[in-house]
Design an enzyme around this catalytic site. Structure first.
Site, PDB file in Angstrom:
ATOM      1  CD  GLN A 117     157.484  23.418 -85.656  1.00 56.01           C
ATOM      2  OE1 GLN A 117     157.905  22.865 -86.595  1.00 56.01           O
ATOM      3  NE2 GLN A 117     158.275  24.210 -85.063  1.00 56.01           N
ATOM      4  CB  SER A 118     151.073  23.506 -90.443  1.00 54.29           C
ATOM      5  OG  SER A 118     150.768  23.273 -91.751  1.00 54.29           O
TER       6      SER A 118
END
Length: 395
Positions: A117-118
């Site tokens: 989920q960068s």
């Protein structure tokens, strides 16, 4: 100690100016020449010569009345979650320099890495696609099976702009495992597709990207708030944002102290990495330890992982102030800041503190808040039914 300024009134004016700047941002998507601040003359030789305008600049600075703010402190927030829509957050400021450098080097594509989920990877994928570059992302994952990846939050946005995602082990170290894998992908693309792929480091934090927050510091100086601000607090996840702010404060001769609350790794790692960045930028005579206070102890159970207590604080702040935090970066940094204010107030240079909101809200939409929010909504009857006119709701 500080000149008397009505900062609340000033913040209102800054917000209005920021709104007008957004409406008038005719340079968006253009390449413009870049001239560093005059106080960067000692390192201007290594400064970028141009910049790709991608962000909505002069983001607002407003008072922030968070719950349980310790007595004696005044808190303000710089809304870098408003640097753009899908490009929101601190990463786009770095990408303005990194993607321009990629274009100058004739890149066909970019590659970078981060968590599943960068925020950095999402911003990179979207910004790169906007300027015609393909993106390859190495994302840390619990599972090597692509079919088990939940298509939500930042990952969904990555895929919507045609990023190619390569899953790697969640605990893969950056230097020991991610960098060699990135190089292998770059070599494969060069050999098999004749592609020139530009490598962007974790978080965009190197001597090029860090100029984004040197420039952000100049922006804050132009917003005329530092006459009364004593401290700046920011989440520290890859080090570039904190390093840029600390360096700018030092070079400009400011007395403002910069604190980076680590959400992963530790003081030793960040100071080592920031010293590498400073060296790359041509900085001499000062070290990271001299210009940046890295605040340890608030990464919780792990990077990108949340406890119910942390999530309840996130929802409480949202309910009370209307400002949403993300669970990986800003929430942990705010929690650490509030605890340090209460238990270790001497850590701060003064009592007028500005927190920089670095965005990251799309990462909040990965399902981790479901249980906490369901309980709160049920207990408070926040969702009620009015299907039948014979049974009006009890409000």
């Amino acid at each position: 100690m500080y000149a008397h300024v009505n900062l609340s009134r000033l913040c209102t004016r800054v917000s209005l100016r920021a709104s007008m700047a957004t409406l008038c941002c005719s340079n968006y998507g253009n390449i413009v020449s870049y001239k560093p601040p005059a106080w960067c003359s000692s390192i201007s030789e290594k400064a970028p010569k141009s910049r790709l305008i991608l962000s909505q600049m002069k983001t607002p600075i407003v008072p922030w009345n968070v719950p349980d703010l310790p007595d004696g402190f005044k808190l303000y927030i710089k809304r870098d979650d408003m640097t753009g829509g899908t490009l929101m957050g601190n990463k786009v400021r770095k990408l303005e320099f990194l993607l321009e450098d990629a274009k100058l080097q004739g890149a066909d594509a970019v590659i970078t890495c981060g968590g599943i989920q960068s925020n950095h990877c999402r911003a990179t994928a979207i910004a790169a696609r906007e300027v015609g570059l393909k993106t390859y992302l190495l994302l840390r994952s619990n599972s090597e099976d692509p079919d088990e990846s939940r298509l939500e939050g930042n990952l969904l946005l990555d895929l919507l702009v045609d990023a190619t995602v390569v899953l790697v082990p969640k605990r893969a170290g950056y230097v020991s495992q991610l960098m060699p894998r990135m190089q292998h992908v770059v070599d494969e693309l060069k050999e098999k597709k004749l592609m020139n792929v530009y490598q962007i480091p974790l978080g965009g934090s190197n001597g090029v990207g860090t100029w984004g927050y040197v420039e952000a510091y100049r922006e804050m100086m132009e917003q005329e708030v530092f006459s009364q601000i004593s401290d700046v607090v920011v989440p520290c996840g890859s080090g570039g944002t904190s390093c840029g702010l600390g360096l700018a404060s030092y070079l400009s001769g400011s007395t403002v102290r910069v604190h980076g609350v680590s959400v992963c790794d530790d003081q030793l790692y960040f100071h080592t990495h920031c010293n590498e960045i400073l060296n790359e930028m041509g900085v001499t005579g000062v070290r990271s330890e001299d210009i940046l206070d890295v605040v340890d102890g608030y990464k919780g159970i792990g990077y990108g992982e949340s406890t119910d207590e942390e999530l309840q604080l996130l929802t409480n702040i949202g309910r009370k102030t209307g400002i949403l935090l993300d669970p990986t970066y800003t929430l942990k940094a705010v929690r650490g800041m509030l605890i340090e204010m209460k238990t270790n107030p001497s850590r701060f240079s003064g009592r007028n503190v500005m927190f920089i909101h670095t965005g990251g809200l799309y990462g909040m939409l990965d399902g981790r808040l479901d249980d906490v929010m369901r309980k709160q909504v049920t207990d408070s009857r926040q969702i009620i039914s009015y299907f039948s006119t014979d049974r009006p709701p009890h409000l």
